[in-house]
Design a protein around this motif. Structure first.
Motif, PDB file in Angstrom:
ATOM      1  N   GLN A  77     -17.196  -4.718  -1.304  1.00  0.00           N
ATOM      2  CA  GLN A  77     -16.242  -5.407  -2.165  1.00  0.00           C
ATOM      3  C   GLN A  77     -14.929  -4.665  -2.376  1.00  0.00           C
ATOM      4  O   GLN A  77     -14.008  -5.235  -2.967  1.00  0.00           O
ATOM      5  CB  GLN A  77     -16.883  -5.681  -3.528  1.00  0.00           C
ATOM      6  N   LEU A  78     -14.811  -3.438  -1.946  1.00  0.00           N
ATOM      7  CA  LEU A  78     -13.587  -2.708  -2.222  1.00  0.00           C
ATOM      8  C   LEU A  78     -12.399  -3.353  -1.522  1.00  0.00           C
ATOM      9  O   LEU A  78     -12.516  -3.801  -0.376  1.00  0.00           O
ATOM     10  CB  LEU A  78     -13.709  -1.246  -1.779  1.00  0.00           C
ATOM     11  N   PRO A  79     -11.246  -3.404  -2.194  1.00  0.00           N
ATOM     12  CA  PRO A  79     -10.062  -3.998  -1.558  1.00  0.00           C
ATOM     13  C   PRO A  79      -9.645  -3.173  -0.350  1.00  0.00           C
ATOM     14  O   PRO A  79      -9.813  -1.946  -0.333  1.00  0.00           O
ATOM     15  CB  PRO A  79      -8.997  -3.951  -2.664  1.00  0.00           C
ATOM     16  N   PRO A  80      -9.104  -3.822   0.670  1.00  0.00           N
ATOM     17  CA  PRO A  80      -8.695  -3.072   1.863  1.00  0.00           C
ATOM     18  C   PRO A  80      -7.523  -2.161   1.553  1.00  0.00           C
ATOM     19  O   PRO A  80      -6.675  -2.476   0.717  1.00  0.00           O
ATOM     20  CB  PRO A  80      -8.296  -4.179   2.854  1.00  0.00           C
ATOM     21  N   PRO A  81      -7.465  -1.006   2.212  1.00  0.00           N
ATOM     22  CA  PRO A  81      -6.335  -0.099   1.978  1.00  0.00           C
ATOM     23  C   PRO A  81      -5.040  -0.669   2.522  1.00  0.00           C
ATOM     24  O   PRO A  81      -5.031  -1.356   3.539  1.00  0.00           O
ATOM     25  CB  PRO A  81      -6.756   1.181   2.726  1.00  0.00           C
ATOM     26  N   LEU A  82      -3.950  -0.371   1.828  1.00  0.00           N
ATOM     27  CA  LEU A  82      -2.635  -0.816   2.264  1.00  0.00           C
ATOM     28  C   LEU A  82      -2.024   0.215   3.209  1.00  0.00           C
ATOM     29  O   LEU A  82      -2.339   1.405   3.138  1.00  0.00           O
ATOM     30  CB  LEU A  82      -1.713  -1.007   1.052  1.00  0.00           C
ATOM     31  N   PRO A  83      -1.147  -0.210   4.095  1.00  0.00           N
ATOM     32  CA  PRO A  83      -0.453   0.756   4.950  1.00  0.00           C
ATOM     33  C   PRO A  83       0.518   1.598   4.132  1.00  0.00           C
ATOM     34  O   PRO A  83       0.872   1.255   3.003  1.00  0.00           O
ATOM     35  CB  PRO A  83       0.290  -0.133   5.958  1.00  0.00           C
ATOM     36  N   GLY A  84       0.932   2.699   4.719  1.00  0.00           N
ATOM     37  CA  GLY A  84       1.892   3.570   4.046  1.00  0.00           C
ATOM     38  C   GLY A  84       1.254   4.688   3.250  1.00  0.00           C
ATOM     39  O   GLY A  84       1.950   5.420   2.537  1.00  0.00           O
ATOM     40  N   PHE A  85      -0.057   4.840   3.353  1.00  0.00           N
ATOM     41  CA  PHE A  85      -0.742   5.917   2.633  1.00  0.00           C
ATOM     42  C   PHE A  85      -0.445   7.251   3.307  1.00  0.00           C
ATOM     43  O   PHE A  85      -0.480   7.367   4.534  1.00  0.00           O
ATOM     44  CB  PHE A  85      -2.246   5.651   2.631  1.00  0.00           C
TER      45      PHE A  85
END
Length: 320
Positions: free
Chosen positions: A47-55
């Motif tokens: 269920q965790l939200p997907p990571p966003l780019p730019g990390f």
């Protein structure tokens, strides 16, 4: 086994034989048709939200979370409280860690809730959160206890002996998550406050600081805008206080205005002066996120700003 239906014709007898029977058994005098549905297939929740780019970076924090995850496997429940300024990137840190470092440690389920989404007038429906999680683990809503205590007990039972990850975002006080503790696994809570009560319970605290200049410039360098290098990038990072969410807000503002560059973004923030200090827990710390959002708001049309102010004046904490 068998039975005599004396009410409808004497001597009617049915029986089941042939060894052990698994599943439902229907005994009746006459059956025209019978449909038996197979139980729905249950997949371990992710269920965790997907990571966003730019990390960028966060090497030290990721290493700490990985070590804590390794320690939690087979050792009961470990609790981690990730604290830091709003917009510092706590949720994205966890999302990227789960995607790249932690996912393999918790194959039996990974559940998530943002308490800001379920908080109404300051209170959280913890029983509702548990009900959704139990359903994700295969317990139908109709088979769940009604009260918080019963659902908390059942959640611990269902997750006992399993490698489960529980992530709870935007925690304000310790009682909000105590009932959300699994039977085994790792519980990660994010908060803008220190939550000392959880630390007294044995929770490990992980403080996430704003990005340093080099790391934050790495975020700006990935924007699809011109002039992402040089003094303007460093000045923009300074004015955003190294907060990834503040930088993202400025980046989105620039993407909507391709004719502008970083110098324009810096000038739009100029009325607010310098950035927040690093001591985010100090009462005198300036709210950089508020500065950045106010700057973006100033660029909006008059009717949009009027609506924004009106919504902020509504009573309560939410509106439809």
């Amino acid at each position: 086994m068998g039975g005599d239906d004396a009410g409808v014709g004497a001597g009617v007898w049915n029986s089941v034989s042939g060894g052990t029977v698994f599943g439902a058994v229907v005994q009746a005098q006459r059956i025209d048709s019978l449909n038996v549905e197979a139980p729905p297939q249950v997949w371990p929740p992710r269920q965790l939200p997907p990571p966003l780019p730019g990390f960028v970076n966060r090497t030290k924090e990721r290493r700490t979370l990985r070590e804590l995850a390794e320690a939690a496997v087979g050792q009961g429940v470990r609790t981690v409280v990730v604290t830091g300024l709003g917009g510092v990137g706590k949720t994205q840190l966890i999302a990227h860690c789960v995607r790249s470092d932690l996912g393999a440690f918790f194959p039996d389920g990974q559940v998530y809730v943002d308490l800001a989404d379920v908080r109404r007038d300051g209170a959280v429906d913890v029983a509702g959160v548990l009900g959704d999680w139990l359903h994700a683990f295969g317990v139908p809503y109709g088979h769940q206890p009604a009260g918080l205590g019963g659902r908390a007990d059942l959640f611990r039972t269902v997750t006992s002996g399993k490698r489960v990850l529980v992530v709870v975002d935007n925690v304000r006080q310790a009682p909000e998550i105590r009932a959300l503790t699994p039977g085994d696994g790792l519980l990660v809570a994010t908060s803008r406050t220190m939550l000392p009560a959880l630390r007294m319970d044995g929770a490990v605290q992980l403080v996430v600081d704003p990005l340093d200049e080099r790391e934050a410039i790495g975020i700006v360098r990935g924007w699809p805008v011109a002039q992402s290098e040089g003094p303007a990038a460093a000045e923009l990072v300074r004015r955003c206080g190294g907060l990834p969410l503040a930088l993202r807000a400025v980046g989105e503002w620039l993407v909507e205005r391709p004719q502008l560059g970083l110098d324009d973004a810096v000038r739009s923030l100029a009325p607010f002066g310098g950035a927040a200090g690093r001591g985010w827990a100090d009462e005198g710390t300036v709210d950089v996120m508020e500065q950045v959002f106010d700057s973006v708001l100033r660029q909006m049309p008059d009717h949009t700003r009027a609506l924004y102010r009106f919504l902020g004046a509504l009573p309560g904490t939410t509106f439809p």
